[in-house]
Design a protein around this motif. Structure first.
Motif, PDB file in Angstrom:
ATOM      1  N   GLU A 142     -10.257  27.595  42.340  1.00 33.02           N
ATOM      2  CA  GLU A 142     -10.749  26.455  43.109  1.00 33.02           C
ATOM      3  C   GLU A 142     -10.060  25.184  42.610  1.00 33.02           C
ATOM      4  OE1 GLU A 142     -15.300  26.886  44.413  1.00 33.02           O
ATOM      5  OE2 GLU A 142     -15.006  27.016  42.250  1.00 33.02           O
ATOM      6  N   THR A 169     -11.561  31.985  43.742  1.00 28.39           N
ATOM      7  CA  THR A 169     -12.691  32.321  42.859  1.00 28.39           C
ATOM      8  C   THR A 169     -13.038  31.132  41.972  1.00 28.39           C
ATOM      9  OG1 THR A 169     -11.203  33.156  41.158  1.00 28.39           O
ATOM     10  CG2 THR A 169     -12.039  34.761  42.727  1.00 28.39           C
ATOM     11  N   ASP A 170     -14.263  31.156  41.443  1.00 33.90           N
ATOM     12  CA  ASP A 170     -14.632  30.109  40.489  1.00 33.90           C
ATOM     13  C   ASP A 170     -14.265  30.569  39.081  1.00 33.90           C
ATOM     14  OD1 ASP A 170     -16.520  31.893  39.630  1.00 33.90           O
ATOM     15  OD2 ASP A 170     -18.234  30.835  40.488  1.00 33.90           O
ATOM     16  N   ARG A 176     -15.439  33.072  46.075  1.00 29.86           N
ATOM     17  CA  ARG A 176     -16.005  31.937  46.794  1.00 29.86           C
ATOM     18  C   ARG A 176     -15.524  31.874  48.242  1.00 29.86           C
ATOM     19  NH1 ARG A 176     -18.686  28.749  42.994  1.00 29.86           N
ATOM     20  NH2 ARG A 176     -19.501  27.699  44.844  1.00 29.86           N
ATOM     21  N   SER A 177     -14.234  32.068  48.460  1.00 25.49           N
ATOM     22  CA  SER A 177     -13.722  31.910  49.826  1.00 25.49           C
ATOM     23  C   SER A 177     -12.369  32.593  49.959  1.00 25.49           C
ATOM     24  CB  SER A 177     -13.599  30.425  50.168  1.00 25.49           C
ATOM     25  OG  SER A 177     -12.774  29.792  49.215  1.00 25.49           O
ATOM     26  N   GLN A 194     -10.018  24.462  49.196  1.00 27.55           N
ATOM     27  CA  GLN A 194     -11.402  24.768  49.591  1.00 27.55           C
ATOM     28  C   GLN A 194     -11.782  24.133  50.937  1.00 27.55           C
ATOM     29  OE1 GLN A 194     -10.476  23.619  46.552  1.00 27.55           O
ATOM     30  NE2 GLN A 194     -12.210  22.666  45.518  1.00 27.55           N
ATOM     31  N   ASP A 199     -15.623  30.177  53.719  1.00 20.67           N
ATOM     32  CA  ASP A 199     -16.537  30.750  52.727  1.00 20.67           C
ATOM     33  C   ASP A 199     -17.478  31.770  53.371  1.00 20.67           C
ATOM     34  OD1 ASP A 199     -17.832  28.895  54.152  1.00 20.67           O
ATOM     35  OD2 ASP A 199     -18.690  27.800  52.462  1.00 20.67           O
TER      36      ASP A 199
END
Lengths: 451, 451
Positions: A142, A169-170, A176-177, A194, A199
């Motif tokens: 991210e 990903t975090d 995440r998306s 992002q 998402d």
């Protein structure tokens, strides 16, 4: 036979450099077929002509026994390099096939990262998304811009199985998306990923059955789907080429199970012994079950001796009733298999099948009466009527069994295709014969029908 | 039921803007399902909430009758915009379904380019690559650099169905080579595209059957394949999502034809009348054909009256022999269907089937003798022996018919799955009954066997 490229035979090769060039230009799967068609002692010669990347690709397409022989004829360095370069999912598949001793030796030659990736995939049960996924996917942190993301992909993701989707990903690797390469390419370089990534993304879990993963990809027209663990951390992706193979295998298995052929997908060219192993148990089982049907006829031998035309009529409704059952069975199994229906739809399905079944019962019953009149003597005409009634009842029983049996198995989380066609015909014959012969005997002995 | 996204029902909606936002974020196919589940009068309301691009996508997923109704309830401007935005292959499919009058009106509203693209696709026969291809592909002129190619794609190809392959053509639109977006991305910006593109490219022709195109894509793990005309000019591409659907449909058709269900892919939830139409003709045909089998028994009525145990034994070898035939038939049809074998392999296939068949014949013949002993009286024991011999012969005939009939149809360029299971069982019953009853009658009347 779908090969679109022609290759000369190694026997005719005078110039190995020429062959080397040819092999480098032909698609890997065609090179694989070419090598398999060579005499065994020449396979390693041809294989050594391939460059590193191509050799790995070709190796992945070879049949298990050819692979094992090749591993035997290459030197250790060559083998280790080959295994190291394979994608983790293909490597896991290879390890499944090889003798344990060989696998142990090969694992020791692997780098730590690759050893870890393979062990992880081998840890998931066969037939799950975790087992067919690859761990070579594009992951973005991210906070990157589009330009940074493209740069990262250019720099680090050259070897990834597909780069057409990137997963964001975090810090805990939680998914995440997703952003497609297409979106990255058509966005402004300084946009935040992002902001363009979606998402609402489709994902499967490591324990999702592979058919279900395939159906999800089919439904959403995806060329890759991310696989997450129980804590929603990204652990791999499943790509469309593997899923197409899964769909084809599943279809073949369903077709063959309905026909009473077990053991996965048998080909016309499978070895005779394998054919026998796939088919004989079913046949013997069916014969065993059929003891019930034949035994149900046996007590009526005196009836048959009096009215031998019964032996003419009975195979007719047995064959027809069996076909009615298999028709319903096949449609139900296939609809369950492709995910069009679930056990929740049971009553709706049964309603429709029985409505169609009423039409079938009426038509076949009538036809049965007419046909039976061909063989019955004038004083036996009443037999035709009984045959018609039994044919009608048998048709309704047939669609009911053909619909409910596979759905019942599905409810129990078993494979619906376990109810094969011969099982249904055997059940139908038993029910039909008992019904028919009882009605005839009652007509003869109690109602005093003439013969 | 594979929907991964939940949507509230329109009845509960108090805030249309909220729903509009929801719909814009959910995948198009889920929106399509949502709209189909709404009461008819509310469908247009929900549909109008979609933005332009999403509306087109959703429209492509709707069932034919829902689409037709929607066209009726939207205004002309909305309809024309919708149709204009559709991809040419989906538009061609839509036009196939709609009444001719509606199609004429819709065509008049199309731009010249889109009208041309649709007319071209509709010009190819159903079931060919030309009919399922899309004309929205990325084409590059020879002579560009990587940077120029990427710039061209960024500027002009935003709407193309897939941008992951670009096809390089000469001035006459002849297909020269293919380059993947991946290759472009990982190459130096000033490299010439013809230096990195591959000119050994896989292609299909407009008249290639769609199953064959699907098999080619599967073999070479392609996500798109170029379609060329008879002069090798590029006219379109076929994408993997369409091919996966083709493979699933073909598998369903094969399965159902073997079971005697015609008319393409029937679902468990198809309307009862369609079910009846798909199945009844086969059933009546099979009953008609079975007149032969039953008539072959009829002359032996006096034999059966003397030895009524025959009526107990005959269904057993009929059911078992039929299963042997269907097993071989199914494996053959599937192997032909997925392209594993061709009619050239006939003798090799037959050899293997007969080798396995010998094992089957021996085992089933022996079992038949043992089982028949259950029902035969001591003086009738010889009947069990005859039944065993007939069972063995019938098994060999069964694998031969199950192998040769579908291959024969394939040789005649017909669909191998036209030989359905019930056809094979009917043929086997006729042969088996005649053989059995003749042998029994000869034993009785000429050899003087006891009863």
């Amino acid at each position: 036979m779908l090969t679109q490229t022609g290759l000369i035979s190694l026997a005719e090769v005078t110039d190995l450099n020429q062959l080397k060039l040819e092999l480098s230009e032909v698609p890997a799967i065609d090179v694989g077929d070419y090598i398999e068609d060579l005499p065994e002692e020449r396979r390693a010669i041809a294989f050594r002509l391939l460059n590193k990347g191509k050799a790995t690709e070709v190796f992945e397409y070879l049949e298990p026994d050819v692979r094992e022989a090749l591993i035997g004829s290459l030197n250790d360095g060559q083998v280790h390099q080959l295994i190291e370069e394979m994608s983790p999912d293909d490597r896991a598949e290879l390890f499944d096939e090889l003798p344990a001793g060989v696998v142990r030796r090969l694992i020791q030659g692997l780098s730590l990262a690759e050893r870890h990736a393979t062990a992880m995939i081998l840890g998931y049960p066969e037939g799950t998304a975790g087992r067919v996924m690859t761990t070579e996917y594009v992951r973005l942190q991210e906070g990157l811009t589009v330009l940074q993301a493209l740069e990262k992909i250019r720099r680090l993701d050259r070897d990834k199985e597909t780069i057409y989707y990137a997963y964001v990903t975090d810090n805990n690797r939680k998914l995440r998306s997703v952003v497609s390469l297409r979106q990255l390419l058509f966005s402004l370089p300084d946009a935040q990923i992002q902001d363009i990534a979606s998402d609402r993304l489709i994902r499967v879990r490591t324990d999702t059955p592979q058919e279900e993963a395939a159906q999800v990809m089919m439904r959403y027209d995806l060329i890759a789907v991310p696989v997450v663990d129980s804590e929603d951390r990204l652990v791999g992706i499943v790509t469309i080429d593997d899923m197409v193979d899964v769909l084809e295998e599943e279809a073949t298995e369903d077709i063959q199970k309905i026909a009473g052929v077990t053991g996965g997908d048998e080909s016309s060219l499978s070895p005779p012994l394998q054919k026998l192993r796939n088919r004989l148990p079913w046949l013997l089982g069916i014969m065993g079950l059929y003891i019930g049907a034949s035994s149900s006829i046996s007590p009526f031998q005196s009836t048959i001796a009096k009215v031998p035309v019964l032996a003419v009529v009975m195979p007719l409704f047995s064959n027809t009733g069996g076909t009615v059952g298999i028709q319903a069975l096949t449609v139900t199994i296939r609809s369950l298999g492709v995910g069009e229906v679930t056990p929740e739809d049971t009553w709706e399905i049964l309603k429709r099948e029985l409505q169609a079944g009423l039409g079938t019962a009426f038509s076949l019953g009538g036809t049965m009466v007419l046909l039976s009149l061909i063989w019955t003597k004038p004083e036996e005409r009443w037999v035709a009527l009984v045959a018609g009634v039994v044919m009608s009842i048998n048709s309704l029983v047939a669609v009911t069994l053909g619909t409910l049996l596979p759905i019942g198995l599905k409810r129990l989380n078993l494979d619906p295709a376990l109810v094969s066609g011969p099982l249904v015909t055997t059940m139908l014959d038993t029910i039909g014969f008992i019904l028919f012969l009882t009605m005839i005997t009652v007509s003869l002995n109690i109602l005093g029908a003439p013969v």
